[in-house]
Design a protein around this motif. Structure first.
Motif, mmCIF file in Angstrom:
data_model
loop_
_atom_site.group_PDB
_atom_site.id
_atom_site.type_symbol
_atom_site.label_atom_id
_atom_site.label_comp_id
_atom_site.label_asym_id
_atom_site.label_seq_id
_atom_site.Cartn_x
_atom_site.Cartn_y
_atom_site.Cartn_z
ATOM 1 N N ILE A 307 0.845 -1.200 0.000
ATOM 2 C CA ILE A 307 0.000 0.000 0.000
ATOM 3 C C ILE A 307 0.875 1.242 0.000
ATOM 4 C CG2 ILE A 307 -1.814 1.261 1.233
ATOM 5 C CD1 ILE A 307 -2.766 -1.375 2.385
ATOM 6 N N GLU A 308 1.988 1.197 0.723
ATOM 7 C CA GLU A 308 2.915 2.333 0.747
ATOM 8 C C GLU A 308 3.530 2.559 -0.637
ATOM 9 O OE1 GLU A 308 6.768 3.987 3.308
ATOM 10 O OE2 GLU A 308 6.152 1.897 3.490
ATOM 11 N N ARG A 309 3.960 1.473 -1.279
ATOM 12 C CA ARG A 309 4.594 1.592 -2.603
ATOM 13 C C ARG A 309 3.602 2.066 -3.659
ATOM 14 N NH1 ARG A 309 7.535 -3.092 -1.007
ATOM 15 N NH2 ARG A 309 5.878 -4.422 -1.823
ATOM 16 N N GLY A 310 2.356 1.568 -3.575
ATOM 17 C CA GLY A 310 1.356 1.904 -4.598
ATOM 18 C C GLY A 310 0.461 3.069 -4.204
ATOM 19 N N PHE A 311 0.874 3.842 -3.193
ATOM 20 C CA PHE A 311 0.038 4.936 -2.676
ATOM 21 C C PHE A 311 -0.371 5.909 -3.781
ATOM 22 C CE2 PHE A 311 -0.643 9.152 -0.977
ATOM 23 C CZ PHE A 311 -1.370 8.945 0.179
ATOM 24 N N ILE A 312 -1.659 6.244 -3.806
ATOM 25 C CA ILE A 312 -2.176 7.248 -4.751
ATOM 26 C C ILE A 312 -2.719 8.448 -3.978
ATOM 27 C CG2 ILE A 312 -3.861 7.726 -6.560
ATOM 28 C CD1 ILE A 312 -3.754 4.726 -7.285
ATOM 29 N N LYS A 313 -3.738 8.210 -3.163
ATOM 30 C CA LYS A 313 -4.332 9.261 -2.346
ATOM 31 C C LYS A 313 -4.860 8.647 -1.047
ATOM 32 C CE LYS A 313 -4.090 13.042 -4.940
ATOM 33 N NZ LYS A 313 -3.468 14.304 -4.482
ATOM 34 N N ALA A 314 -5.172 9.524 -0.089
ATOM 35 C CA ALA A 314 -5.765 9.063 1.170
ATOM 36 C C ALA A 314 -7.030 9.851 1.452
ATOM 37 C CB ALA A 314 -4.773 9.241 2.317
ATOM 38 N N GLU A 315 -8.129 9.156 1.695
ATOM 39 C CA GLU A 315 -9.363 9.805 2.117
ATOM 40 C C GLU A 315 -9.321 9.887 3.649
ATOM 41 O OE1 GLU A 315 -13.035 8.394 0.434
ATOM 42 O OE2 GLU A 315 -11.978 7.543 -1.303
ATOM 43 N N VAL A 316 -9.330 11.117 4.171
ATOM 44 C CA VAL A 316 -9.109 11.329 5.611
ATOM 45 C C VAL A 316 -10.287 12.063 6.241
ATOM 46 C CG1 VAL A 316 -7.562 12.306 7.338
ATOM 47 C CG2 VAL A 316 -6.621 11.487 5.161
ATOM 48 N N VAL A 317 -10.727 11.549 7.403
ATOM 49 C CA VAL A 317 -11.793 12.214 8.161
ATOM 50 C C VAL A 317 -11.483 12.053 9.642
ATOM 51 C CG1 VAL A 317 -13.230 10.135 8.040
ATOM 52 C CG2 VAL A 317 -14.270 12.326 8.633
ATOM 53 N N ASN A 318 -11.710 13.096 10.411
ATOM 54 C CA ASN A 318 -11.525 13.001 11.851
ATOM 55 C C ASN A 318 -12.558 12.039 12.433
ATOM 56 O OD1 ASN A 318 -12.639 14.220 14.664
ATOM 57 N ND2 ASN A 318 -10.428 14.426 14.542
ATOM 58 N N TRP A 319 -12.159 11.242 13.400
ATOM 59 C CA TRP A 319 -13.043 10.191 13.928
ATOM 60 C C TRP A 319 -14.331 10.753 14.527
ATOM 61 C CZ3 TRP A 319 -14.788 9.062 18.896
ATOM 62 C CH2 TRP A 319 -14.276 9.859 19.921
ATOM 63 N N GLU A 320 -14.260 11.915 15.179
ATOM 64 C CA GLU A 320 -15.453 12.508 15.778
ATOM 65 C C GLU A 320 -16.437 12.956 14.705
ATOM 66 O OE1 GLU A 320 -14.583 14.452 20.018
ATOM 67 O OE2 GLU A 320 -13.370 15.342 18.426
ATOM 68 N N ASN A 321 -15.914 13.518 13.620
ATOM 69 C CA ASN A 321 -16.782 13.937 12.518
ATOM 70 C C ASN A 321 -17.447 12.725 11.860
ATOM 71 O OD1 ASN A 321 -16.158 16.631 12.923
ATOM 72 N ND2 ASN A 321 -14.460 16.614 11.456
ATOM 73 N N LEU A 322 -16.685 11.641 11.747
ATOM 74 C CA LEU A 322 -17.234 10.419 11.165
ATOM 75 C C LEU A 322 -18.306 9.836 12.085
ATOM 76 C CD1 LEU A 322 -17.147 8.285 8.929
ATOM 77 C CD2 LEU A 322 -15.313 7.139 10.193
ATOM 78 N N LEU A 323 -18.065 9.903 13.378
ATOM 79 C CA LEU A 323 -19.031 9.385 14.343
ATOM 80 C C LEU A 323 -20.336 10.177 14.289
ATOM 81 C CD1 LEU A 323 -19.259 7.278 16.678
ATOM 82 C CD2 LEU A 323 -18.562 9.105 18.235
#
Length: 358
Positions: A307-323
């Motif tokens: 996953i590190e070698r083939g990294f393209i993008k990361a979808e990121v959300v704070n855990w509280e916002n996701l909750l």
């Protein structure tokens, strides 16, 4: 992450090990036998997010603990006891501050600073022995042939030896990145971050927040790569045997805001500069441990090198916002999910979905 538990005899080391790992130690085990166990890192975020995703598997971060025999006046036995600690990332030194007439302190009285100095000297002597042997070898090699790398190593090791001879542990020295790389292969014990666990009696629970000041340990707590955590061993041993509801009631009765076990593990994370990011989905909700300051691509490597070698993008959300959103779909609609590149610095509590090429 591995933490070694050290201390003098009869200070509560093995009790702490049992509380942290839930491992039952055989009473017939020899005094110098090392015990190894795994502790689950408490993380309410994982539990709360699991209620939303209802995953098939829930995985918490873990810490491996190694409990070695109490250090004694016999240096040869101490050297053998300390061997399992060389691979540890940090050390937890249990310091006795509880009275128990049935188990007298080997020093005759309670004295935290005296006991801390005694154990620290053992660590430094162990390092000094290793250092002296290496310096002797490097000096012999330099007599045969001058090499820049060896000359730099000799200069660095000589500096370390002078510090140890002046009773200064190596964790208190500042090193350049190239020095740290050179020292990494030696696994010096006095260079490892130190967590002092002050083991208190039941009657001291109400004053747990004032213990450092009471025993005049402010200077100790301010040293580099060092942390201090007060801990009521007997109370914690009882708490570890109770259901959550009963344990919470017992803590309230003693005036404890949270368990010493949780505080100790969290202090270990801070001491080592560690954080956790999360991955959530139907298959699994999981906490991953990384070093603070790692970027998204490096964090991906904690899951798998592919996953590190083939990294393209990361979808990121704070855990509280996701909750609050109740899932990724609503979080995206509310613009809470951000698309980040490889240089994004991961924050504690980020929930991340990695996009990568196979």
């Amino acid at each position: 992450m591995k933490t070694g538990i050290i201390g003098l005899p009869q200070v509560g080391k093995t009790s702490l090990f049992r509380i942290l790992t839930r491992v039952r130690v055989d009473a017939r085990s020899t005094p110098n036998q090392a015990h190894v166990g795994i502790a689950r890192v408490p993380d309410a975020r994982v539990a709360k997010l699991s209620e939303i995703f209802k995953p098939k598997k829930i995985t918490y971060a873990t810490i491996e603990y190694v409990d070695v025999g109490g250090l004694q006046k016999d240096r040869e036995k101490n050297s053998a006891s300390l061997v399992p600690l060389r691979e540890a990332d940090a050390l937890a030194h249990v310091v006795r501050l509880f009275e128990d007439p049935a188990v007298p302190h080997e020093g005759g009285s309670l004295d935290a600073l005296r006991d801390i100095e005694s154990v620290e000297i053992e660590l430094m002597l162990n390092d000094l022995e290793q250092l002296s042997k290496r310096i002797e070898r490097v000096e012999k090699d330099l007599k045969k042939k001058k090499e820049t790398v060896l000359e730099a190593e000799l200069q660095l090791l000589t500096r370390c030896r002078k510090a140890l001879e002046s009773e200064t542990p190596l964790r208190e020295l500042e090193f350049k990145p190239e020095d740290l790389k050179m020292l990494s292969s030696f696994e010096f014990l006095s260079r490892k971050p130190m967590l002092y666990v002050l083991n208190l009696g039941d009657d001291q629970a109400a004053d747990i927040e004032r213990v450092v000041e009471k025993y005049h340990l402010e200077k100790l707590a301010s040293k580099p790569h060092t942390a201090v955590v007060p801990f009521c061993g007997k109370i914690e041993a009882e708490l570890s045997e109770l259901p959550d509801a009963e344990a919470a009631e017992m803590m309230r009765a003693y005036g404890l805001a949270d368990s010493g076990r949780d505080r100790l593990i969290q202090a270990s994370y801070r001491l080592l500069g560690l954080i956790s990011f999360l991955t959530c989905g139907e298959p699994e909700c999981r906490a991953w441990t990384i070093e603070r300051g790692m970027n998204a691509q490096q964090a991906a490597g904690a899951i798998h090198s592919d996953i590190e070698r083939g990294f393209i993008k990361a979808e990121v959300v704070n855990w509280e916002n996701l909750l609050k959103a109740g899932g990724f779909a609503v979080a995206k609609e509310c613009a809470q999910v951000k698309l980040e590149g490889k240089e994004y610095i991961v924050q504690d509590g980020d929930v991340i979905l990695f996009r990568h090429s196979s």
